[in-house]
Structure formats: C-alpha cells, structure tokens
Design a protein around this motif. Structure first.
Motif, PDB file in Angstrom:
ATOM      1  N   ARG A   1     -32.874   9.738   1.058  1.00 56.81           N
ATOM      2  CA  ARG A   1     -32.045  10.847   1.522  1.00 56.81           C
ATOM      3  C   ARG A   1     -32.089  12.007   0.534  1.00 56.81           C
ATOM      4  NH1 ARG A   1     -27.418  13.205   0.820  1.00 56.81           N
ATOM      5  NH2 ARG A   1     -26.738  11.879  -0.873  1.00 56.81           N
ATOM      6  N   LEU A   2     -31.981  11.705  -0.762  1.00 55.85           N
ATOM      7  CA  LEU A   2     -32.017  12.746  -1.786  1.00 55.85           C
ATOM      8  C   LEU A   2     -33.395  13.403  -1.869  1.00 55.85           C
ATOM      9  CD1 LEU A   2     -29.906  11.051  -4.570  1.00 55.85           C
ATOM     10  CD2 LEU A   2     -29.226  12.955  -3.098  1.00 55.85           C
TER      11      LEU A   2
ATOM     12  N   GLY B   1     -32.296   3.680   0.296  1.00 59.48           N
ATOM     13  CA  GLY B   1     -31.898   4.617   1.347  1.00 59.48           C
ATOM     14  C   GLY B   1     -31.347   5.905   0.753  1.00 59.48           C
ATOM     15  N   GLU B   2     -30.583   5.773  -0.314  1.00 56.91           N
ATOM     16  CA  GLU B   2     -30.032   6.957  -0.988  1.00 56.91           C
ATOM     17  C   GLU B   2     -31.140   7.778  -1.639  1.00 56.91           C
ATOM     18  OE1 GLU B   2     -26.933   9.527  -2.336  1.00 56.91           O
ATOM     19  OE2 GLU B   2     -27.163   8.128  -0.682  1.00 56.91           O
TER      20      GLU B   2
ATOM     21  N   MET C   1     -22.736   6.353   4.116  1.00 56.32           N
ATOM     22  CA  MET C   1     -23.371   5.921   2.889  1.00 56.32           C
ATOM     23  C   MET C   1     -24.446   4.904   3.237  1.00 56.32           C
ATOM     24  SD  MET C   1     -22.060   5.475  -0.659  1.00 56.32           S
ATOM     25  CE  MET C   1     -22.857   4.620  -1.957  1.00 56.32           C
ATOM     26  N   PRO C   2     -25.631   5.059   2.616  1.00 52.89           N
ATOM     27  CA  PRO C   2     -26.720   4.132   2.910  1.00 52.89           C
ATOM     28  C   PRO C   2     -26.383   2.714   2.470  1.00 52.89           C
ATOM     29  CG  PRO C   2     -27.511   6.014   1.625  1.00 52.89           C
ATOM     30  CD  PRO C   2     -26.030   6.110   1.710  1.00 52.89           C
TER      31      PRO C   2
ATOM     32  N   SER D   1     -28.459   0.742   1.018  1.00 49.71           N
ATOM     33  CA  SER D   1     -29.166   0.363  -0.207  1.00 49.71           C
ATOM     34  C   SER D   1     -29.435   1.596  -1.065  1.00 49.71           C
ATOM     35  CB  SER D   1     -30.496  -0.307   0.139  1.00 49.71           C
ATOM     36  OG  SER D   1     -31.405   0.658   0.638  1.00 49.71           O
ATOM     37  N   ILE D   2     -29.774   1.355  -2.306  1.00 43.58           N
ATOM     38  CA  ILE D   2     -30.121   2.446  -3.211  1.00 43.58           C
ATOM     39  C   ILE D   2     -31.399   3.137  -2.753  1.00 43.58           C
ATOM     40  CG2 ILE D   2     -31.412   0.998  -4.822  1.00 43.58           C
ATOM     41  CD1 ILE D   2     -29.137   3.931  -5.789  1.00 43.58           C
TER      42      ILE D   2
END
Length: 60
Positions: free
Chosen positions: A11-12, A7-8, A1-2, A4-5
């Motif tokens: 990824r998405l 990072g997410e 899981m990243p 930070s948001i």
C-alpha cells in the motif's frame, strides 16, 4: 488496516509511486561529468552558481 506487514508495504509503495508521478522533478546534472551531485552556491556579485561535488566543475 492490512492483515499483514506485506500488505502495508504494498500500500505504501503504491502511494509513493503515485506521489512521485505527480511531483515535478527539477534535478540538475553536471554538464561536465553528468553527475547529479550538484550544490547550489552563492556566486560573484550575489548571483547563483553551481558546483559538482563529484568532479569539482562549477558553472552559473
């Protein structure tokens, strides 16, 4: 899981870009105005026709 948001989100975004490149597009544009706002409708005798919701042009 990243960690930070952000990072997410990155990824998405990367996953969506890969998926978009691998899915064939079958977009249909109006031959009259070029709009992609096209609806598929049941035509005469059960055939398939199309109508542009932007300019009203119809074709089959």
């Amino acid at each position: 899981m990243p960690a930070s948001i952000l990072g997410e989100v990155d990824r998405l975004s990367e996953a969506a870009a890969v998926r978009e490149r691998s899915v064939p597009r079958t977009l249909l544009d109006c031959p009259s105005c070029g709009s992609s706002h096209v609806a598929q409708v049941l035509g005469d005798n059960g055939g398939i026709s199309y109508v542009c919701t932007a300019c009203g042009h119809s074709w089959s």
